[in-house]
Design an enzyme around this catalytic site. Sequence first.
Site, short mmCIF file in Angstrom:
data_model
loop_
_atom_site.label_atom_id
_atom_site.label_comp_id
_atom_site.label_asym_id
_atom_site.label_seq_id
_atom_site.Cartn_x
_atom_site.Cartn_y
_atom_site.Cartn_z
N THR A 42 83.29 -12.36 5.84
CA THR A 42 84.09 -11.42 4.63
C THR A 42 82.82 -12.26 4.04
O THR A 42 82.76 -13.32 3.85
CB THR A 42 85.39 -11.22 5.00
OG1 THR A 42 86.00 -12.72 5.10
CG2 THR A 42 85.61 -10.69 5.98
N VAL A 44 83.75 -12.37 0.19
CA VAL A 44 84.81 -13.89 -0.38
C VAL A 44 84.69 -15.10 0.10
O VAL A 44 84.52 -16.24 -0.56
CB VAL A 44 85.94 -13.05 -0.88
CG1 VAL A 44 86.71 -13.74 -1.59
CG2 VAL A 44 85.82 -12.24 -1.88
N CYS A 45 85.33 -14.75 1.40
CA CYS A 45 85.44 -15.65 2.29
C CYS A 45 83.84 -16.92 2.42
O CYS A 45 83.98 -17.84 2.57
CB CYS A 45 85.99 -15.75 3.72
SG CYS A 45 86.94 -14.94 3.93
N THR A 46 82.63 -16.42 2.64
CA THR A 46 81.06 -16.70 2.36
C THR A 46 81.38 -17.69 1.66
O THR A 46 80.54 -18.44 0.96
CB THR A 46 80.57 -15.30 3.11
OG1 THR A 46 81.21 -14.65 3.53
CG2 THR A 46 79.12 -16.22 2.78
N LEU A 49 83.63 -20.55 1.28
CA LEU A 49 83.78 -22.00 2.28
C LEU A 49 81.69 -22.53 1.75
O LEU A 49 81.78 -23.91 2.07
CB LEU A 49 83.07 -21.39 4.09
CG LEU A 49 84.17 -20.88 4.82
CD1 LEU A 49 84.88 -19.64 4.93
CD2 LEU A 49 84.56 -22.35 5.45
#
Length: 210
Positions: A42, A44-46, A49
């Site tokens: 996804t 935003v998560c990329t 992290l």
Amino acid sequence: MALRLMDEAPDFTAETTEGTIRFHEWLGDNWGILFSHPADYTPVCTTELGYMANIAHEFAKRNVKVLAISVDPLDSHRGWIGDINETQNANVSYPLIADPDQEVAQLYDMIHPNANDKMTVRSVFVIGPDKKIKLMLTYPASTGRNFDEILRVVDSLQLTANHKLATPVNWTSGEDCIIVPAVTDEEADQTYSDIRRVKPYLRYVKQPQD
Ligand code: BEZ
């Protein structure tokens, strides 16, 4: 029952990209941050992290161990970490929990059915060396978090764990701190040489160096 500040952080054993982790044992005497992501691959998560990987040394400097979680399985995590490293110019080396059965997510109340009953929301837990929860944050899936803010809170938590001080609005490490109301003027005078008294209840001192 929902978790609250100063509750013991629930212990668990989980499979991660860095092997099996027994949470409390893995934390040892360190501080910890446990943060959740809605799902792998996804956007935003990329970015989150990747950013976390690039400031992981700041958490390490503060004795904070970093642990991420999403409800996808390990093989998915491994492929996604490749994408994160490639697109965010990062090297994710902190563990990412695979939680396909939502065991850890349920333990930490990271599934909010009003948002989505399959994905975790963006939760952040900061855990002290005493294994107590010191901070909880919940963000919606559509809003990426500010991990510099988490570092700032860790600085405040570590300072106020050792001193009868609090930190004012937008404080960052190195700025003046506030003497907590429970400290009498007499005790304050014995402890600090340079108190700036703005009001009887608003007393500033330099940040202690230890
Ligand atoms: C994201 O991480 O990009 C995302 C995940 C779920 C909903 C919206 C955004």
